[in-house]
Scaffold this motif. Structure first.
Motif, PDB file in Angstrom:
ATOM      1  N   ALA A  28       0.838  -1.204   0.000  1.00  0.00           N
ATOM      2  CA  ALA A  28       0.000   0.000   0.000  1.00  0.00           C
ATOM      3  C   ALA A  28       0.871   1.253   0.000  1.00  0.00           C
ATOM      4  O   ALA A  28       0.567   2.245  -0.693  1.00  0.00           O
ATOM      5  CB  ALA A  28      -0.930  -0.002   1.211  1.00  0.00           C
ATOM      6  N   PHE A  29       1.959   1.232   0.775  1.00  0.00           N
ATOM      7  CA  PHE A  29       2.851   2.381   0.775  1.00  0.00           C
ATOM      8  C   PHE A  29       3.503   2.553  -0.597  1.00  0.00           C
ATOM      9  O   PHE A  29       3.659   3.667  -1.085  1.00  0.00           O
ATOM     10  CB  PHE A  29       3.943   2.226   1.835  1.00  0.00           C
ATOM     11  CG  PHE A  29       4.940   3.354   1.821  1.00  0.00           C
ATOM     12  CD1 PHE A  29       4.649   4.569   2.421  1.00  0.00           C
ATOM     13  CD2 PHE A  29       6.150   3.213   1.166  1.00  0.00           C
ATOM     14  CE1 PHE A  29       5.553   5.626   2.381  1.00  0.00           C
ATOM     15  CE2 PHE A  29       7.071   4.258   1.119  1.00  0.00           C
ATOM     16  CZ  PHE A  29       6.761   5.471   1.727  1.00  0.00           C
ATOM     17  N   ALA A  30       3.898   1.448  -1.223  1.00  0.00           N
ATOM     18  CA  ALA A  30       4.522   1.517  -2.543  1.00  0.00           C
ATOM     19  C   ALA A  30       3.575   2.155  -3.556  1.00  0.00           C
ATOM     20  O   ALA A  30       3.985   2.970  -4.395  1.00  0.00           O
ATOM     21  CB  ALA A  30       4.931   0.122  -3.006  1.00  0.00           C
ATOM     22  N   GLU A  31       2.291   1.811  -3.465  1.00  0.00           N
ATOM     23  CA  GLU A  31       1.322   2.391  -4.398  1.00  0.00           C
ATOM     24  C   GLU A  31       1.133   3.880  -4.148  1.00  0.00           C
ATOM     25  O   GLU A  31       1.017   4.679  -5.087  1.00  0.00           O
ATOM     26  CB  GLU A  31       0.006   1.632  -4.297  1.00  0.00           C
ATOM     27  CG  GLU A  31       0.121   0.202  -4.825  1.00  0.00           C
ATOM     28  CD  GLU A  31      -1.105  -0.642  -4.551  1.00  0.00           C
ATOM     29  OE1 GLU A  31      -2.089  -0.113  -3.956  1.00  0.00           O
ATOM     30  OE2 GLU A  31      -1.093  -1.843  -4.919  1.00  0.00           O
ATOM     31  N   GLU A  32       1.117   4.277  -2.888  1.00  0.00           N
ATOM     32  CA  GLU A  32       0.998   5.706  -2.583  1.00  0.00           C
ATOM     33  C   GLU A  32       2.262   6.445  -3.007  1.00  0.00           C
ATOM     34  O   GLU A  32       2.196   7.582  -3.502  1.00  0.00           O
ATOM     35  CB  GLU A  32       0.730   5.913  -1.098  1.00  0.00           C
ATOM     36  CG  GLU A  32       0.419   7.349  -0.717  1.00  0.00           C
ATOM     37  CD  GLU A  32      -0.757   7.937  -1.483  1.00  0.00           C
ATOM     38  OE1 GLU A  32      -0.729   9.155  -1.761  1.00  0.00           O
ATOM     39  OE2 GLU A  32      -1.702   7.193  -1.822  1.00  0.00           O
ATOM     40  N   ALA A  33       3.423   5.803  -2.836  1.00  0.00           N
ATOM     41  CA  ALA A  33       4.671   6.418  -3.279  1.00  0.00           C
ATOM     42  C   ALA A  33       4.657   6.631  -4.786  1.00  0.00           C
ATOM     43  O   ALA A  33       5.158   7.644  -5.291  1.00  0.00           O
ATOM     44  CB  ALA A  33       5.853   5.542  -2.886  1.00  0.00           C
ATOM     45  N   ALA A  34       4.074   5.695  -5.518  1.00  0.00           N
ATOM     46  CA  ALA A  34       3.959   5.847  -6.975  1.00  0.00           C
ATOM     47  C   ALA A  34       3.091   7.054  -7.320  1.00  0.00           C
ATOM     48  O   ALA A  34       3.404   7.819  -8.239  1.00  0.00           O
ATOM     49  CB  ALA A  34       3.396   4.578  -7.595  1.00  0.00           C
TER      50      ALA A  34
END
Length: 334
Positions: free
Chosen positions: A140-146
């Motif tokens: 989820a953090f990776a998607e928000e970082a994207a």
């Protein structure tokens, strides 16, 4: 190394900013943040394998805590690389939760975007940022970082990557983050084919990779090598890193020798120059001994660069002036 070799124009597409901070600056930044810098007295880092290296790299990265730390680090490396002939860089920046979540990550990217513009003016080196997430990170953090990274498309960021402990953590869970970034204008430039073999390279190509960072383990699959050559896919090769981390062995030909001989485009980069105690000019010299001449390395770098059209034209002009007909041959469409 001759002065001409050092000053000849170079493109570097694979350099981790966190691993490019020389020990003196790292210690200064760490002390400012109240952190004990993990710098050995002689400045020489030792590691047993890739995963041991990742642990050391994580400890070094932890010293960088603020946007200003990243700004200083980027300007320092831009100055260093320019001194070794660099005219274009694509630094890698890891999205880390310790930076203050998505808003803190945005502040770091903003600081680096400002530093990139300053570096162009001060040192004559163009910079395209390539933020990335890593395997094993909270999805989820990776998607928000994207999503945060896409806010900088056209404002300093040119691509989006995926790194991490290849072979220990899967790639597929990050497919949505990759799509978010691509839909927002940031092409996919993942790490693959370093710790894991040809299947890992095929996996990221199927996910839309426009270039592969490392990719040298593709050499174990002749059909994949032929496919990469036919497609003109650029592999960002880091010769010394491959040797130090056991991806290449000193008692047999370096994979880049076989890849280049097969017609695969190989750009040349340092990966983590401060940790390996190497320079960009030095890596170009190593690559030349392995079969990738400077003109070919520059041509592959130009082919793989994610820069805008005006920067690409400028880089092509620089290459033509420096390398002439040899460079022209190196950028012919395959």
């Amino acid at each position: 190394m001759t002065p001409a070799q050092r000053s000849s124009p170079k493109i570097e597409l694979h350099v981790h900013l966190e691993g490019a901070v020389r020990p003196g600056l790292l210690a200064e930044i760490a002390r400012g943040n109240g952190v004990a810098p993990p710098v050995p007295p002689d400045g020489s880092y030792a590691f047993a394998d890739l995963y041991d290296f990742i642990a050391i790299w994580n400890a070094l990265t932890d010293c960088l805590r603020t946007p200003e730390d990243y700004r200083r680090s980027l300007l320092a490396y831009a100055a260093e690389a320019a001194g070794h002939g660099a005219v274009y860089l694509e630094p890698v920046l890891d999205a880390e939760e310790r930076l203050g979540g998505p808003s803190g990550w945005a502040d770091v990217l903003a600081a680096c975007a400002d530093a990139a513009a300053e570096a162009r003016d001060r040192f004559g080196v163009a910079i395209g940022l390539t933020p990335q997430v890593f395997r094993g990170q909270d999805v989820a953090f990776a998607e928000e970082a994207a999503r945060v990274a896409t806010r900088f498309a056209g404002r300093g960021a040119v691509g989006f990557g995926l790194a991490g402990a290849e072979g220990r953590f899967p790639t597929v869970p990050y497919a949505r983050a990759v799509r978010i970034a691509a839909d927002g204008g940031l092409p996919f430039v993942p790490h693959a084919g370093e710790a894991a073999g040809p299947a890992a390279v095929r996996e990221v190509l199927a996910m839309g990779a426009v270039r592969v960072r490392h990719g040298v383990r593709a050499v174990d699959d002749p059909d994949l090598v032929a496919e990469l050559a036919d497609r003109g896919t650029v592999l960002d090769v880091t010769p010394t890193s491959n040797l130090r981390l056991g991806v290449a062995a000193p008692d047999r030909p370096h994979p880049v020798t076989r890849l280049a001989a097969a017609g695969v485009r190989c750009s040349v980069s340092t990966d983590d120059p401060a940790i390996f105690d190497i320079t960009l000019a030095g890596e170009y010299a190593v690559a030349a001994r392995l079969g990738v001449e400077p003109a070919a390395a520059y041509g592959a770098g130009l082919a793989g660069a994610l820069c805008d059209a005006s920067t690409r034209r400028w880089l092509a002009d620089v290459g033509a002036r420096a390398y002439g007909e040899v460079f022209a041959e190196s950028i012919l469409d395959k």
